[in-house]
Motif scaffolding. Structure first.
Motif, short mmCIF file in Angstrom:
data_model
loop_
_atom_site.label_atom_id
_atom_site.label_comp_id
_atom_site.label_asym_id
_atom_site.label_seq_id
_atom_site.Cartn_x
_atom_site.Cartn_y
_atom_site.Cartn_z
N ALA A 1 3.02 6.82 -13.94
CA ALA A 1 2.94 7.26 -13.10
C ALA A 1 2.29 6.11 -12.12
O ALA A 1 2.48 6.14 -10.59
N SER A 2 2.77 4.57 -12.15
CA SER A 2 1.69 3.56 -11.43
C SER A 2 2.55 2.77 -11.12
O SER A 2 3.73 1.94 -11.65
N PRO A 3 2.73 2.85 -9.25
CA PRO A 3 3.42 1.86 -9.35
C PRO A 3 3.34 0.09 -9.16
O PRO A 3 2.22 0.48 -8.84
N ARG B 1 5.06 -5.22 -21.41
CA ARG B 1 5.00 -3.62 -21.56
C ARG B 1 4.78 -2.41 -19.74
O ARG B 1 4.30 -3.59 -19.33
N LEU B 2 5.89 -2.59 -18.89
CA LEU B 2 5.90 -1.78 -18.25
C LEU B 2 5.82 -0.25 -18.26
O LEU B 2 6.17 0.28 -19.05
N GLY B 3 6.17 0.17 -17.43
CA GLY B 3 5.15 1.64 -16.76
C GLY B 3 6.82 2.62 -18.13
O GLY B 3 6.75 3.73 -18.92
N GLY B 4 8.81 2.50 -17.84
CA GLY B 4 9.25 2.96 -18.97
C GLY B 4 9.69 2.39 -20.07
O GLY B 4 10.23 2.56 -20.41
N LEU C 1 8.48 -2.55 -7.59
CA LEU C 1 8.35 -1.52 -8.96
C LEU C 1 8.15 0.19 -8.79
O LEU C 1 6.82 0.20 -8.67
N SER C 2 9.29 1.02 -8.85
CA SER C 2 8.80 2.53 -9.06
C SER C 2 8.07 2.68 -9.96
O SER C 2 7.94 2.10 -10.90
N ARG D 1 0.46 -1.63 0.51
CA ARG D 1 -0.14 -0.17 -0.30
C ARG D 1 0.62 1.74 -0.28
O ARG D 1 1.32 1.69 0.63
N ARG D 2 0.73 2.29 -0.83
CA ARG D 2 1.61 3.54 -0.55
C ARG D 2 0.86 4.36 0.24
O ARG D 2 0.09 4.53 0.88
N PRO D 3 1.98 5.55 1.29
CA PRO D 3 1.60 6.51 2.09
C PRO D 3 0.74 7.04 1.46
O PRO D 3 0.59 7.17 -0.13
#
Length: 610
Positions: A424-426, A575-578, A514-515, A127-129
């Motif tokens: 923009a998605s972790p 495919r990933l974010g980058g 993954l960031s 979970r994100r902060p």
């Protein structure tokens, strides 16, 4: 005649009970998303005015000054509705997000298989902060392309590659049923979503049903800006280890680097997250499975210790949530053992792999030998042939089948409804691996290949240490490769003749956080690709492709072309974010370009193969 209903306690429910309660369904080879209704049928909305077919240059716009004229075109819709429609998109047809390519090489049959889609298990992402879920105005930030699973969590994606040997029965069984073992295991262990906060499900703000027109336009702009910001935030640089790989010099007798024996080891995974408190029920399930393996095979399985099983079941104990939590809880000795331990998705994956392998081996043993000499024979089949498995009817044909399969699966979960391929998605990736199939990541900043699995061969020190107590000797074949009981893999599904000496399906599990835009893409390959090609070559070939689908085809065709004896080859590219910056890190695709050109030239030269 009246029959009394029998109540079965939750703790006494077995895997077969859950199988009977939940009917078998087809695999979800699609993902769910939301699209504006206008994009589905842009011309279906009702419009006023004449529906003429005049050319565009003959029509005139309607103005208020000429009120006596009928407008040539329908007036634009004011305040058009932005209601969203749920759609299903087949992931195998989404070529810009996923690609797959298979080839039988020079073999008469293709025994490889794969699977890609979504499965129904609770989310396991971290979970994100709260500071990252709020925008500057203090409101919850919106997510792009929101979509959820039937349980209310974001969808969990499932990718797997299965390399069969000695037949396609085992690889086909894993393709069709392994995901069901994972789903049923999650229900048996009573896993809960990792996104819940204080017993309440996480609330996702910014869903289409809660947005107005103005809010939605603002949120779309914010999402696009956040995606660009995440991509631009990646500082691309050349790593000190990034050096071009050149072909061997003529006349020196050097051999080109190939295979994965000398590749970098996988990184250490992140600790598991606690998702269930049902310690006692988990211990009963694990103990029952361990006892079943001891009775079925014996040998190695009389003393084997699964990594994520409880100590009472013969394992190494359940893993705590993280090291900081562990240190805090150790200071409070008054806490009970149940409050300090927890169960995560890692335990479920270990149970699912071992249970699937147990059912498959039981089905193998229960079949009748077609040829007592040539058929694959269990070492202690005289002790267990009297107890045929119930699962034998649904696995394979009437005769005993041979062989087994290696396996690598990757589960992807996100903390928000945003898909994992958005910049923009972790996200969180968990890999479960058995054998010599391979999973790779491409780092956006450096362009380097990051392996998430290790080849389970006798030459691997960890595997050699594990098996030397049970295998009398390791045999080296004519190619210089060590083998145990005739097999190149020390872990595999099936292969019942080698189970007693330790060839098991205990998965190697790794969790990777993954960031946003940290990695460009994910690759899953069989040994027909990782054998002739190095990890960096595979990654560099995908970099030059325009879509993941093209990248998968290029990797498979290149591996088949340069291999002297082409094996079955399978490649999956995700495919990933980058992805948009995949060629900028390090040397891009030029690090192995010269070597790849030389290898292709040598493969096309008939004299080099003499």
């Amino acid at each position: 005649m009246w029959t009394l209903p029998i109540r079965i306690s939750r703790a006494s429910r077995t895997h077969s009970d859950v199988c009977a309660q939940w009917p078998r369904r087809h695999f979800h080879e699609y993902f769910i998303t939301h699209l504006p209704s206008s994009s589905l049928h842009p011309d279906a909305r009702s419009a006023g005015g004449p529906h003429h077919k005049l050319p565009r240059d003959k029509s005139t716009p309607h103005t208020t000054r000429e009120s006596n004229r009928t407008p040539a075109a329908a007036p634009p819709m004011v305040g058009m509705s932005r209601e969203m429609t749920v759609v299903r998109i087949p992931i195998k047809n989404a070529k810009h997000h996923f690609g797959v390519s298979l080839s039988r090489g020079s073999r008469p049959y293709n025994e490889d298989s794969y699977q890609a889609g979504t499965i129904e298990i609770p989310a396991f992402a971290k979970r994100r902060p709260i500071s990252l879920t709020r925008n500057k105005k203090g409101d919850a930030s919106n997510d792009i392309t929101p979509a959820d699973s039937p349980s209310g969590d974001p969808q969990v994606f499932y990718f797997g590659v299965f390399d069969g040997h000695g037949g396609s029965e085992c690889s086909g069984f894993l393709r069709e049923q392994l995901h069901e073992y994972v789903e049923r295991g999650a229900r048996l262990f009573e896993l809960e979503s990792s996104l819940k906060r204080k017993g309440k499900p996480e609330t996702y703000m910014g869903w289409p049903s809660s947005m107005g027109d103005k809010d939605e336009r603002n949120s779309v702009a914010e999402r696009e800006a956040s995606g660009k910001h995440s991509l631009n935030a990646v500082k691309v640089h050349k790593s000190p280890e990034t050096t071009p790989i050149k072909p061997p010099r003529p006349g020196t007798g050097e051999k080109p680097p190939s295979g994965t024996d000398d590749q970098t080891p996988p990184p250490e995974g992140f600790p598991p997250l606690k998702q269930s408190d049902s310690i006692r029920k988990a211990e009963c399930l694990e103990r029952s499975l361990v006892v079943s393996w001891k009775e079925l095979v014996g040998g190695y399985f009389r003393r084997f210790r699964p990594e994520y099983f409880s100590i009472s079941a013969g394992g190494q104990g359940h893993i705590l949530e993280d090291e900081s939590t562990k240190q805090k809880q150790l200071k409070h000795s008054s806490l009970s053992d149940d409050s300090r331990e927890g169960i995560g998705i890692e335990t479920v994956l270990s149970y699912a792999f071992l249970k699937a392998d147990y059912d498959f081996v039981s089905a193998q043993v229960a079949k009748q030998d077609e040829d007592p000499v040539l058929a694959d024979r269990a070492i202690n089949d005289d002790d267990i042939l009297g107890h045929p498995s119930k699962a034998s009817k649904s696995i394979g044909g009437p005769k005993r089948f041979k062989g087994g399969s290696t396996c690598s699966i990757a589960l992807v979960s996100t903390p928000t409804p945003s898909p994992f391929w958005h910049p923009a998605s972790p996200s969180t990736i968990i890999t479960a691996h058995v054998g010599d199939t391979r999973i790779l990541l491409c780092t956006t900043a450096t362009g380097l290949a990051v392996p998430l699995t290790s080849n389970h061969h006798p030459s691997l020190p960890q595997e050699a240490t594990r098996l030397r107590r049970y295998a009398a000797t390791f045999v080296t074949d004519s190619f210089g490769e060590e083998r145990v009981s005739g097999l190149a893999n020390t872990r595999a599904f099936g292969d019942m003749a080698s189970k007693r000496i330790g060839v098991s399906a205990e998965p190697e599990i790794r969790r990777i956080e993954l960031s946003p835009a940290e990695y460009s893409f994910l690759v899953l390959v069989s040994d027909g690709v990782s054998g002739p090609l190095s990890d960096q070559e595979i990654v560099d070939i995908v970099k030059e492709a325009r879509t993941p689908e093209q990248g998968a085809r290029d990797v498979t065709s290149f591996a088949t072309e340069v291999a002297t004896d082409a094996d079955n080859a399978t490649t999956l590219v995700v495919r990933l974010g980058g992805w948009e910056r995949r060629c900028e890190g390090g040397l891009g695709s030029m690090g192995t370009r010269e070597l790849r050109d030389w290898r292709k030239q040598e493969a096309n030269n008939p004299r080099s193969r003499m």
